[in-house]
Design a protein around this motif. Structure first.
Motif, PDB file in Angstrom:
ATOM      1  N   ASP A 140       0.849  -1.197   0.000  1.00 32.11           N
ATOM      2  CA  ASP A 140       0.000   0.000   0.000  1.00 32.11           C
ATOM      3  C   ASP A 140       0.884   1.246   0.000  1.00 32.11           C
ATOM      4  OD1 ASP A 140      -2.301  -1.526   0.176  1.00 32.11           O
ATOM      5  OD2 ASP A 140      -2.742  -0.988   2.266  1.00 32.11           O
ATOM      6  N   PRO A 141       0.452   2.306  -0.678  1.00 29.52           N
ATOM      7  CA  PRO A 141       1.188   3.573  -0.551  1.00 29.52           C
ATOM      8  C   PRO A 141       1.138   4.033   0.906  1.00 29.52           C
ATOM      9  CG  PRO A 141      -0.469   3.682  -2.299  1.00 29.52           C
ATOM     10  CD  PRO A 141      -0.690   2.401  -1.557  1.00 29.52           C
ATOM     11  N   ALA A 142       2.244   4.563   1.376  1.00 28.63           N
ATOM     12  CA  ALA A 142       2.333   4.979   2.783  1.00 28.63           C
ATOM     13  C   ALA A 142       2.435   6.497   2.845  1.00 28.63           C
ATOM     14  CB  ALA A 142       3.541   4.319   3.435  1.00 28.63           C
ATOM     15  N   ASP A 143       1.398   7.128   3.387  1.00 28.73           N
ATOM     16  CA  ASP A 143       1.391   8.588   3.485  1.00 28.73           C
ATOM     17  C   ASP A 143       1.301   9.072   4.926  1.00 28.73           C
ATOM     18  OD1 ASP A 143      -1.191   7.860   4.082  1.00 28.73           O
ATOM     19  OD2 ASP A 143      -2.124   9.420   2.883  1.00 28.73           O
ATOM     20  N   ALA A 144       1.414   8.141   5.880  1.00 27.25           N
ATOM     21  CA  ALA A 144       1.273   8.514   7.285  1.00 27.25           C
ATOM     22  C   ALA A 144       1.951   7.477   8.171  1.00 27.25           C
ATOM     23  CB  ALA A 144      -0.210   8.603   7.655  1.00 27.25           C
ATOM     24  N   GLY A 145       2.254   7.902   9.385  1.00 24.60           N
ATOM     25  CA  GLY A 145       2.707   6.995  10.422  1.00 24.60           C
ATOM     26  C   GLY A 145       1.579   6.814  11.423  1.00 24.60           C
TER      27      GLY A 145
END
Length: 156
Positions: free
Chosen positions: A47-52
């Motif tokens: 999955d694209p990761a745009d957050a922690g």
């Protein structure tokens, strides 16, 4: 929870603790809390990761995209930061995170994190130094492992 409670919680997360109280206030105000049901996938491999995500309550099982039944899984609990690299750069998820029980996470977007660093250059410097120290330690650990596994290599 109050903003002060959220800041106190984030101060216990090692990668966030170095940022300082004022910088964490920005994260606490801008972050969002999310409830995750038992067995629900928070994110999947690739999955694209745009957050922690910081686990506030509960636990998650992390598993690589290995189809073998015997593939190792890891369980992480309260205070763990999932997706630390996603806070700094575009990347994809290396594991699937599945709630092992009803859980709550704090989602910190990359855009929020980077804006916070722009506003707090001293926090950015401390983070840079922290990442550099961890990278140096990882490199030293790899040399130790390589030497242990192939002692002849050091004699060449």
């Amino acid at each position: 929870m109050t903003i002060e409670d959220d800041i106190a919680f984030l101060e216990r997360v090692p990668s966030f603790a170095i940022l300082g109280h004022d910088a964490l206030r920005i994260l606490a105000i801008g972050a969002e809390s999310r409830y995750v049901h038992n067995g629900e996938v928070l994110f999947a491999v690739g999955d694209p990761a745009d957050a922690g995500y910081v686990i506030q309550d509960g636990s998650f099982t992390l598993k690589t995209d290995n189809t073998e039944q015997s593939a190792a899984a890891m369980t992480v609990t309260r205070g763990a930061l999932l997706g630390e690299l996603a806070l700094l750069t575009e990347t994809t998820r290396p594991v699937t995170a599945t709630a092992a029980e009803p859980s709550t996470v704090i989602r910190v977007t990359r855009s929020l994190f980077l804006k916070m660093l722009e506003g707090y250059p001293e926090a950015a410097r401390r983070l840079r130094d922290h990442i550099a120290a961890r990278t140096n330690q990882a490199a030293a650990d790899m040399v130790t492992v390589r030497t242990t596994l192939d002692p002849q290599r050091t004699r060449r």
